[in-house]
Design a protein around this motif. Structure first.
Motif, PDB file in Angstrom:
ATOM      1  N   GLY A   1      -5.332  -6.583  -1.907  1.00 46.72           N
ATOM      2  CA  GLY A   1      -4.305  -5.680  -2.445  1.00 46.72           C
ATOM      3  C   GLY A   1      -4.398  -4.272  -1.892  1.00 46.72           C
ATOM      4  O   GLY A   1      -3.727  -3.372  -2.401  1.00 46.72           O
TER       5      GLY A   1
ATOM      6  N   GLU B   1       5.495  -1.830  -7.069  1.00 51.92           N
ATOM      7  CA  GLU B   1       5.625  -3.039  -6.262  1.00 51.92           C
ATOM      8  C   GLU B   1       4.528  -4.034  -6.640  1.00 51.92           C
ATOM      9  O   GLU B   1       3.357  -3.671  -6.752  1.00 51.92           O
ATOM     10  CB  GLU B   1       5.502  -2.689  -4.770  1.00 51.92           C
ATOM     11  CG  GLU B   1       5.621  -3.874  -3.857  1.00 51.92           C
ATOM     12  CD  GLU B   1       5.464  -3.512  -2.387  1.00 51.92           C
ATOM     13  OE1 GLU B   1       5.672  -4.412  -1.549  1.00 51.92           O
ATOM     14  OE2 GLU B   1       5.136  -2.365  -2.067  1.00 51.92           O
ATOM     15  N   GLN B   2       4.914  -5.277  -6.850  1.00 50.48           N
ATOM     16  CA  GLN B   2       3.962  -6.336  -7.180  1.00 50.48           C
ATOM     17  C   GLN B   2       3.561  -7.033  -5.885  1.00 50.48           C
ATOM     18  O   GLN B   2       4.419  -7.512  -5.158  1.00 50.48           O
ATOM     19  CB  GLN B   2       4.599  -7.347  -8.138  1.00 50.48           C
ATOM     20  CG  GLN B   2       5.015  -6.757  -9.471  1.00 50.48           C
ATOM     21  CD  GLN B   2       3.815  -6.337 -10.307  1.00 50.48           C
ATOM     22  OE1 GLN B   2       2.817  -7.027 -10.341  1.00 50.48           O
ATOM     23  NE2 GLN B   2       3.927  -5.205 -10.964  1.00 50.48           N
ATOM     24  N   ILE B   3       2.273  -7.110  -5.635  1.00 54.10           N
ATOM     25  CA  ILE B   3       1.766  -7.775  -4.437  1.00 54.10           C
ATOM     26  C   ILE B   3       1.317  -9.175  -4.818  1.00 54.10           C
ATOM     27  O   ILE B   3       0.526  -9.351  -5.744  1.00 54.10           O
ATOM     28  CB  ILE B   3       0.580  -6.991  -3.826  1.00 54.10           C
ATOM     29  CG1 ILE B   3       0.994  -5.554  -3.517  1.00 54.10           C
ATOM     30  CG2 ILE B   3       0.057  -7.688  -2.588  1.00 54.10           C
ATOM     31  CD1 ILE B   3       2.138  -5.415  -2.557  1.00 54.10           C
ATOM     32  N   ARG B   4       1.831 -10.167  -4.121  1.00 51.30           N
ATOM     33  CA  ARG B   4       1.421 -11.552  -4.363  1.00 51.30           C
ATOM     34  C   ARG B   4       0.039 -11.751  -3.800  1.00 51.30           C
ATOM     35  O   ARG B   4      -0.177 -11.635  -2.595  1.00 51.30           O
ATOM     36  CB  ARG B   4       2.387 -12.502  -3.672  1.00 51.30           C
ATOM     37  CG  ARG B   4       3.401 -13.051  -4.569  1.00 51.30           C
ATOM     38  CD  ARG B   4       3.947 -14.271  -3.891  1.00 51.30           C
ATOM     39  NE  ARG B   4       4.474 -15.171  -4.873  1.00 51.30           N
ATOM     40  CZ  ARG B   4       5.401 -16.039  -4.616  1.00 51.30           C
ATOM     41  NH1 ARG B   4       5.871 -16.143  -3.404  1.00 51.30           N
ATOM     42  NH2 ARG B   4       5.845 -16.818  -5.552  1.00 51.30           N
ATOM     43  N   ARG B   5      -0.908 -12.025  -4.662  1.00 53.12           N
ATOM     44  CA  ARG B   5      -2.292 -12.188  -4.235  1.00 53.12           C
ATOM     45  C   ARG B   5      -2.560 -13.625  -3.825  1.00 53.12           C
ATOM     46  O   ARG B   5      -2.052 -14.563  -4.434  1.00 53.12           O
ATOM     47  CB  ARG B   5      -3.237 -11.779  -5.367  1.00 53.12           C
ATOM     48  CG  ARG B   5      -3.060 -10.341  -5.846  1.00 53.12           C
ATOM     49  CD  ARG B   5      -3.471  -9.300  -4.811  1.00 53.12           C
ATOM     50  NE  ARG B   5      -4.888  -9.355  -4.531  1.00 53.12           N
ATOM     51  CZ  ARG B   5      -5.816  -8.693  -5.192  1.00 53.12           C
ATOM     52  NH1 ARG B   5      -5.473  -7.896  -6.185  1.00 53.12           N
ATOM     53  NH2 ARG B   5      -7.078  -8.801  -4.859  1.00 53.12           N
ATOM     54  N   LYS B   6      -3.386 -13.793  -2.795  1.00 51.28           N
ATOM     55  CA  LYS B   6      -3.803 -15.109  -2.331  1.00 51.28           C
ATOM     56  C   LYS B   6      -5.262 -15.331  -2.723  1.00 51.28           C
ATOM     57  O   LYS B   6      -6.031 -14.385  -2.826  1.00 51.28           O
ATOM     58  CB  LYS B   6      -3.695 -15.213  -0.810  1.00 51.28           C
ATOM     59  CG  LYS B   6      -2.291 -15.209  -0.284  1.00 51.28           C
ATOM     60  CD  LYS B   6      -2.330 -15.415   1.208  1.00 51.28           C
ATOM     61  CE  LYS B   6      -0.949 -15.447   1.805  1.00 51.28           C
ATOM     62  NZ  LYS B   6      -1.012 -15.611   3.263  1.00 51.28           N
TER      63      LYS B   6
ATOM     64  N   PRO C   1      -2.708  -9.188   1.139  1.00 49.06           N
ATOM     65  CA  PRO C   1      -2.518 -10.171   0.070  1.00 49.06           C
ATOM     66  C   PRO C   1      -3.832 -10.657  -0.556  1.00 49.06           C
ATOM     67  O   PRO C   1      -3.818 -11.243  -1.621  1.00 49.06           O
ATOM     68  CB  PRO C   1      -1.790 -11.326   0.757  1.00 49.06           C
ATOM     69  CG  PRO C   1      -2.089 -11.181   2.192  1.00 49.06           C
ATOM     70  CD  PRO C   1      -2.293  -9.714   2.440  1.00 49.06           C
ATOM     71  N   TYR C   2      -4.985 -10.408   0.093  1.00 44.56           N
ATOM     72  CA  TYR C   2      -6.263 -10.886  -0.441  1.00 44.56           C
ATOM     73  C   TYR C   2      -6.917  -9.872  -1.370  1.00 44.56           C
ATOM     74  O   TYR C   2      -7.401 -10.217  -2.429  1.00 44.56           O
ATOM     75  CB  TYR C   2      -7.210 -11.251   0.704  1.00 44.56           C
ATOM     76  CG  TYR C   2      -6.683 -12.405   1.517  1.00 44.56           C
ATOM     77  CD1 TYR C   2      -6.777 -13.704   1.037  1.00 44.56           C
ATOM     78  CD2 TYR C   2      -6.052 -12.198   2.730  1.00 44.56           C
ATOM     79  CE1 TYR C   2      -6.257 -14.771   1.753  1.00 44.56           C
ATOM     80  CE2 TYR C   2      -5.534 -13.259   3.456  1.00 44.56           C
ATOM     81  CZ  TYR C   2      -5.643 -14.539   2.957  1.00 44.56           C
ATOM     82  OH  TYR C   2      -5.117 -15.585   3.667  1.00 44.56           O
TER      83      TYR C   2
ATOM     84  N   ARG D   1       1.796   0.955  -0.725  1.00 48.80           N
ATOM     85  CA  ARG D   1       2.853   0.180  -1.392  1.00 48.80           C
ATOM     86  C   ARG D   1       3.783   1.118  -2.145  1.00 48.80           C
ATOM     87  O   ARG D   1       3.438   2.246  -2.445  1.00 48.80           O
ATOM     88  CB  ARG D   1       2.257  -0.855  -2.338  1.00 48.80           C
ATOM     89  CG  ARG D   1       1.478  -0.234  -3.486  1.00 48.80           C
ATOM     90  CD  ARG D   1       1.003  -1.240  -4.489  1.00 48.80           C
ATOM     91  NE  ARG D   1      -0.161  -1.954  -3.967  1.00 48.80           N
ATOM     92  CZ  ARG D   1      -0.906  -2.762  -4.683  1.00 48.80           C
ATOM     93  NH1 ARG D   1      -0.629  -2.967  -5.941  1.00 48.80           N
ATOM     94  NH2 ARG D   1      -1.937  -3.368  -4.165  1.00 48.80           N
TER      95      ARG D   1
END
Length: 178
Positions: free
Chosen positions: A159, A167-172, A156-157, A163
């Protein structure tokens, strides 16, 4: 009545369906699949279609009605067109290469990660960062794709990882520096 369950499944040309008691077998140009339908659900074949019916409107039976119809429809689609899942690899130095019928991944570990293709599944490399899992059984294709994705889940940091395509990865947001 279930909107999914009451829709008849069309049988395309070249597909042979046989119903023996609770066992539904579908044979087509790509192979053969079979499923055992749950107890109260009835399956019948007429006029080039498969009809799935249920005896009453109890909650559990209604759920099994739609499930049974979907499983049979997926079998018909699988033996005619098949199913595929495309996966992408994101990360510096992350790649995949074909080793015969199997794949070998470089995912930032100290060693390459081999993945053997199970029976009925074809693994195909399109580019060093994109590959496809193909087969006639929808559940098996999804399970193999999920197990490969599990080798290095998307981070999540940054990417990075394996995947599904699109697919959309929620980034932190990372640590805030002083």
């Amino acid at each position: 009545m279930s909107r999914i369950g009451r829709t008849p499944v069309a049988i395309p040309a070249g597909v042979d369906v046989s119903i023996k008691g609770r066992e539904v077998t579908v044979k087509g140009p790509r192979g053969s699949l079979s499923v055992e339908v749950a107890a109260p659900i009835e399956v019948s074949q007429a006029d080039g279609t498969i009809k799935v019916t249920r005896p009453n409107d109890e909650g559990e039976i209604r759920a099994l009605h739609g499930l049974s119809r979907s499983l049979i429809a997926n079998m018909v689609t699988g033996v005619t067109a098949g199913f595929s899942k495309t996966l992408e690899i994101v990360g510096v130095g992350y790649r995949v290469q074909a080793k015969g019928k199997d794949l070998e991944f470089s995912l930032g570990f100290s060693h390459p990660v081999p993945v053997a293709a199970p029976e009925g599944i074809t693994l195909r490399v399109e580019t060093p960062t994109r590959f496809v899992v193909e087969g006639i059984d929808k559940q098996q294709v999804g399970e193999v794709a999920a197990n490969i994705r599990k080798l290095r889940k998307p981070d999540p940091y940054k990417g990075k990882g394996v995947r599904y395509q699109g697919e959309q990865i929620r980034r932190k947001v990372g640590k805030a520096g002083k």
